[in-house]
Design an enzyme around this catalytic site. Structure first.
Site, PDB file in Angstrom:
ATOM      1  N   LYS A 194      29.108  87.769  20.669  1.00 34.87           N
ATOM      2  CA  LYS A 194      28.076  86.778  19.776  1.00 34.87           C
ATOM      3  C   LYS A 194      28.148  87.188  18.496  1.00 34.87           C
ATOM      4  CE  LYS A 194      23.210  85.379  19.713  1.00 34.87           C
ATOM      5  NZ  LYS A 194      22.015  85.628  20.457  1.00 34.87           N
ATOM      6  N   LYS A 247      30.432  82.985  21.417  1.00 34.62           N
ATOM      7  CA  LYS A 247      29.395  82.091  20.537  1.00 34.62           C
ATOM      8  C   LYS A 247      29.531  82.279  18.984  1.00 34.62           C
ATOM      9  CE  LYS A 247      24.537  81.984  20.410  1.00 34.62           C
ATOM     10  NZ  LYS A 247      23.182  82.288  20.875  1.00 34.62           N
TER      11      LYS A 247
HETATM   12  C1  PBG Z   1      18.764  84.265  21.336  1.00 35.32           C
HETATM   13  C2  PBG Z   1      19.578  83.134  20.990  1.00 35.32           C
HETATM   14  C3  PBG Z   1      20.126  82.523  19.842  1.00 35.32           C
HETATM   15  C4  PBG Z   1      20.927  81.272  20.260  1.00 35.32           C
HETATM   16  C5  PBG Z   1      20.960  81.360  21.746  1.00 35.32           C
HETATM   17  N1  PBG Z   1      20.344  82.582  22.176  1.00 35.32           N
HETATM   18  C6  PBG Z   1      19.692  82.411  18.633  1.00 35.32           C
HETATM   19  C7  PBG Z   1      19.859  83.709  17.591  1.00 35.32           C
HETATM   20  O1  PBG Z   1      20.754  84.809  18.120  1.00 35.32           O
HETATM   21  O2  PBG Z   1      19.477  83.725  16.781  1.00 35.32           O
HETATM   22  C8  PBG Z   1      21.461  80.366  19.455  1.00 35.32           C
HETATM   23  C9  PBG Z   1      21.772  79.028  20.089  1.00 35.32           C
HETATM   24  C10 PBG Z   1      22.135  78.057  19.270  1.00 35.32           C
HETATM   25  O3  PBG Z   1      22.299  78.182  18.142  1.00 35.32           O
HETATM   26  O4  PBG Z   1      22.441  76.809  19.900  1.00 35.32           O
HETATM   27  N2  PBG Z   1      18.952  85.349  20.784  1.00 35.32           N
END
Ligand code: PBG
Length: 324
Positions: A194, A247
């Protein structure tokens, strides 16, 4: 080799093109994210994500029925709790927003696979994904809170937990907590790769989860790094992750591909809020053909190596695939 070799021979006509097509996109590859908010009868449009809403539990049931009827087998739930605190206690509350939604969905939408996002940022008043001390997100003390959250999701009936916090060691912590409580069969979909991405902007508005100070660069990955992605994925598999998630998706097609080649477990990719919003915004202006771009973007993510795709276009894409 020309004129003996003529790749165009295989492109003449739709029948042959279909016969030699290498990648398929099916509604069963898709996972539909749902934002769950307090209240009854609520479908609250999300400003930064035109076409998406926050749903109260009852409306989430109706929405999930529609999702499933289109052939999309799974949803992933994000909670927007009625109140937040320093530790994120709403994340593991017995009657927390996600826990309520899971119970309702499992009871009222048979056949739906319910995944729950395990993180603290939607539940903490500071908006970070872990416990804070002197402005720093602490790793090890956060693990217990994540494990507690995952167990509470499983107890309410979650079919799969998906930790998205990026703390080191959280997969192992969650696995052992789940096993201890009798949830040996609950799989973990780890957001192993991520990135600290600006593409999450609209999500943070939707979930009210923007960090109140600083940023997430001390736990989410530097978009400049690729080898580190393989290391993260390998570590999470060793710790017991059943599936690995990358992601964002479109800015990371190379990473999806490399992760797919380097590990054996299924790989999911998340077409995140910013990717969704860019397509919607350009389509609203009439600058692009949204339907074609949605299918092409999802196909590209599949071709890169994703087995599963989390996307806010799940319903629309399923309709398009079925109409085709
Ligand atoms: C929670 C999380 C996030 C997303 C998914 N789980 C946000 C972040 O890390 O700030 C983002 C998903 C999206 O942008 O569609 N940690």
């Amino acid at each position: 080799m020309f004129p003996i070799q003529r790749p165009r021979r295989l492109r003449r006509g739709e029948i042959l093109r279909r016969m030699v097509r290498e990648t398929e996109l099916s509604p069963s590859d898709l996972i539909n994210p749902l934002f769950i908010c307090p209240g009854k009868g609520v479908r609250d449009p999300i400003q930064a994500m035109p076409g998406c809403c926050r749903f109260s539990v009852d409306e989430a049931v109706a929405e999930a029925q529609e999702v499933l009827s289109l052939g999309v087998p799974a949803v992933i739930l994000f909670g927007i709790p009625p109140s937040k605190d320093a530790e994120g206690g709403g994340a593991w509350a017995e009657d927390g927003i996600v826990q309520q939604a899971v119970r309702a969905l499992k009871q009222r939408v048979p056949g739906l696979f319910v995944i729950t996002d395990v993180c603290l940022c939607e539940y903490t008043d500071h908006g970070h994904c872990g416990k804070i001390e002197k402005g720093e997100v602490l790793n090890d003390p956060t693990l217990a809170l994540l494990a507690r959250t995952a167990v509470s999701h499983a107890r309410s009936g979650s079919d799969m937990v998906a930790p998205s916090d990026m703390m080191d060691g959280r997969v192992a912590a969650i696995r052992s907590a789940l096993d201890e409580q009798g949830f040996q069969q609950t799989p973990i979909l780890s957001y192993a790769v991520k990135y600290a991405s600006a593409f999450y902007g609209p999500f943070r508005e939707a979930a009210g989860s923007a960090p109140q100070f600083g940023d997430r660069k001390a736990y989410q990955m530097d978009p400049a790094n690729a080898r580190e992605a393989l290391r993260e994925a390998a570590l999470d598999v060793e710790e017991g992750a059943d599936l690995i998630l990358v992601k964002p998706a479109m800015p990371c097609l190379d990473i999806i591909h490399r992760v797919r080649e380097s590990i054996q477990v299924p790989v999911a990719a998340y077409q995140v809020s910013g990717e969704y919003t860019m397509i919607q915004a350009a389509a609203e202006r009439g600058w692009i053909d949204a339907n074609k771009i949605i299918l092409e973007s999802l196909l590209a993510i599949r071709r890169a190596g994703a087995d599963l795709i989390l996307t806010y276009f799940a319903k629309q894409a399923a309709r398009l695939i079925r109409a085709d």
